[in-house]
Design a protein around this motif. Sequence first.
Motif, PDB file in Angstrom:
ATOM      1  N   LEU A 408     -79.259 125.340  22.938  1.00 17.61           N
ATOM      2  CA  LEU A 408     -80.505 125.978  22.508  1.00 17.61           C
ATOM      3  C   LEU A 408     -80.233 127.132  21.546  1.00 17.61           C
ATOM      4  O   LEU A 408     -80.938 127.301  20.542  1.00 17.61           O
ATOM      5  CB  LEU A 408     -81.284 126.491  23.724  1.00 17.61           C
ATOM      6  CG  LEU A 408     -81.884 125.438  24.654  1.00 17.61           C
ATOM      7  CD1 LEU A 408     -82.496 126.109  25.885  1.00 17.61           C
ATOM      8  CD2 LEU A 408     -82.939 124.607  23.932  1.00 17.61           C
ATOM      9  N   ALA A 409     -79.220 127.921  21.850  1.00 15.64           N
ATOM     10  CA  ALA A 409     -78.865 129.033  20.969  1.00 15.64           C
ATOM     11  C   ALA A 409     -78.397 128.528  19.606  1.00 15.64           C
ATOM     12  O   ALA A 409     -78.740 129.108  18.568  1.00 15.64           O
ATOM     13  CB  ALA A 409     -77.779 129.889  21.624  1.00 15.64           C
ATOM     14  N   LEU A 410     -77.641 127.436  19.598  1.00 18.69           N
ATOM     15  CA  LEU A 410     -77.188 126.858  18.329  1.00 18.69           C
ATOM     16  C   LEU A 410     -78.385 126.394  17.500  1.00 18.69           C
ATOM     17  O   LEU A 410     -78.444 126.622  16.287  1.00 18.69           O
ATOM     18  CB  LEU A 410     -76.238 125.693  18.592  1.00 18.69           C
ATOM     19  CG  LEU A 410     -75.743 124.917  17.354  1.00 18.69           C
ATOM     20  CD1 LEU A 410     -74.998 125.849  16.407  1.00 18.69           C
ATOM     21  CD2 LEU A 410     -74.851 123.754  17.782  1.00 18.69           C
ATOM     22  N   ALA A 411     -79.355 125.739  18.151  1.00 19.44           N
ATOM     23  CA  ALA A 411     -80.564 125.294  17.439  1.00 19.44           C
ATOM     24  C   ALA A 411     -81.287 126.486  16.819  1.00 19.44           C
ATOM     25  O   ALA A 411     -81.753 126.425  15.668  1.00 19.44           O
ATOM     26  CB  ALA A 411     -81.485 124.547  18.393  1.00 19.44           C
ATOM     27  N   ALA A 412     -81.382 127.584  17.570  1.00 20.71           N
ATOM     28  CA  ALA A 412     -82.067 128.774  17.061  1.00 20.71           C
ATOM     29  C   ALA A 412     -81.320 129.376  15.876  1.00 20.71           C
ATOM     30  O   ALA A 412     -81.929 129.759  14.866  1.00 20.71           O
ATOM     31  CB  ALA A 412     -82.204 129.808  18.177  1.00 20.71           C
ATOM     32  N   LEU A 413     -80.005 129.456  15.973  1.00 17.61           N
ATOM     33  CA  LEU A 413     -79.221 130.061  14.889  1.00 17.61           C
ATOM     34  C   LEU A 413     -79.275 129.222  13.620  1.00 17.61           C
ATOM     35  O   LEU A 413     -79.370 129.757  12.512  1.00 17.61           O
ATOM     36  CB  LEU A 413     -77.772 130.253  15.353  1.00 17.61           C
ATOM     37  CG  LEU A 413     -77.576 131.288  16.468  1.00 17.61           C
ATOM     38  CD1 LEU A 413     -76.130 131.318  16.937  1.00 17.61           C
ATOM     39  CD2 LEU A 413     -78.024 132.672  15.995  1.00 17.61           C
TER      40      LEU A 413
END
Length: 437
Positions: A408-413
């Motif tokens: 999820l953090a990768l998608a946001a970044l």
Amino acid sequence: MSNPVAGASAAIPQKRWVYVIPVAAIMYMLAYLDRNNVAVILPFIDQDGGMTLSVADKGLVTGIFFVGYMVLQIPGAVLAQKWSAKKTVLILMILWGLAAISCGLVNTRGQFLVARFFLGVFEGGVWPAVLVLLASWFPLKERARANALWMACLPISSVIMAPLSGILLDFFSWRAVLMIEGVPPLVWAVVWWFAMSDNPAQARWVSAAERAHVESALAEDEAAKPYVNPKGGYRRALRNSRVWLLILIYFCWMSGFYGFSLWLPTVLKELTGGSPTLVGWLTAIPFGLALGSMIMVSRWSDTRQDRRLAVAVPLLVGAGALVAGQFVHTPAANIVLLCVAAMAIYAPYGPFWAIPAEFLRIEVLAFSMGLINALGNLGGFLGPYAVGYLKEATGSDLIGYLFLAGLLALAALVTLRALRTGATAPSEPVATDSVTS
């Protein structure tokens, strides 16, 4: 929800919000039921019916759906655009209802996997077909709200159907529950046929003023985008870097989304030790809150025309909630964090699916949305299976949920860095070697 078109001219009739969205939403609620009821059933499947599944097998049962799900994504989208979204969805609705009933007729692990696979195949073409349908009814300035109000069927389905599945499990076997819940799509197919139209020109209930408004607004949206030669448009869409960035974002997001959603009832059962009915009702709480977050974020996104922050910020919040939940050991606090995670993970739906239409013309929009959904939803296989596998391998939920949070953090970044402010605006010049003839 009573005023979904706040800010729109009062002189323009708004019947499309009342006719199109509810019929499509109920249809997909039934699809989501047949996809998601297995999450409520799996914690209790070993107790009834003589079919034993390991933790990894349960992850595979939820994940195999998404392997089948990608098969008809692009064909379904193209059929909806070139033939009829209404007829495409009708056929798929009947087929997925029959496949859902077949899931209750299985006797072995292998049969269960095959039935779930074909359920995914037949449901797979529905999502892009409805996105094509909405693109014929709602201009870009309304698109995130229209998407979110339709996609609100996802949390609504979980709010209504999770308790329903739990209650039914108290009275019937899990096989009977699957068969019972496979019947409603066959009934709603009749309603769909008589109530839905592909576009305003085909709908008898649309006034001349509303029809003219929608058609002129859509024409303006298309005129603001670069021309695409239909003969080479699909190939050029495949070379468009932003399409592939959206695929990456959606893949990581769906890994976390389904890894969380499909294991949520199991987590709640472990936290509470409750009956199927209690687990069903508790499962409904996070999804009820998610409904509100979807509508609020989509309204903010349409008002500000900022899709990037409307996608990235909730995903970061969701990642943080999943991580925090692994270090909190009070059931009440865990449930609060699960609610925060659900609200955050559902919130980006409307804004995200408004992005492709902001830089892709209608000639390639359906193909591109089908491609994004097909490859992105493979994350629906990775997330649930990874959680089940890592839990079985380590004996703990920690690594699995840290893995989901990382995705999820990768998608946001990627959203923040790659889809920079203004990058998806329709007026932005687009390189001719990527999306033009």
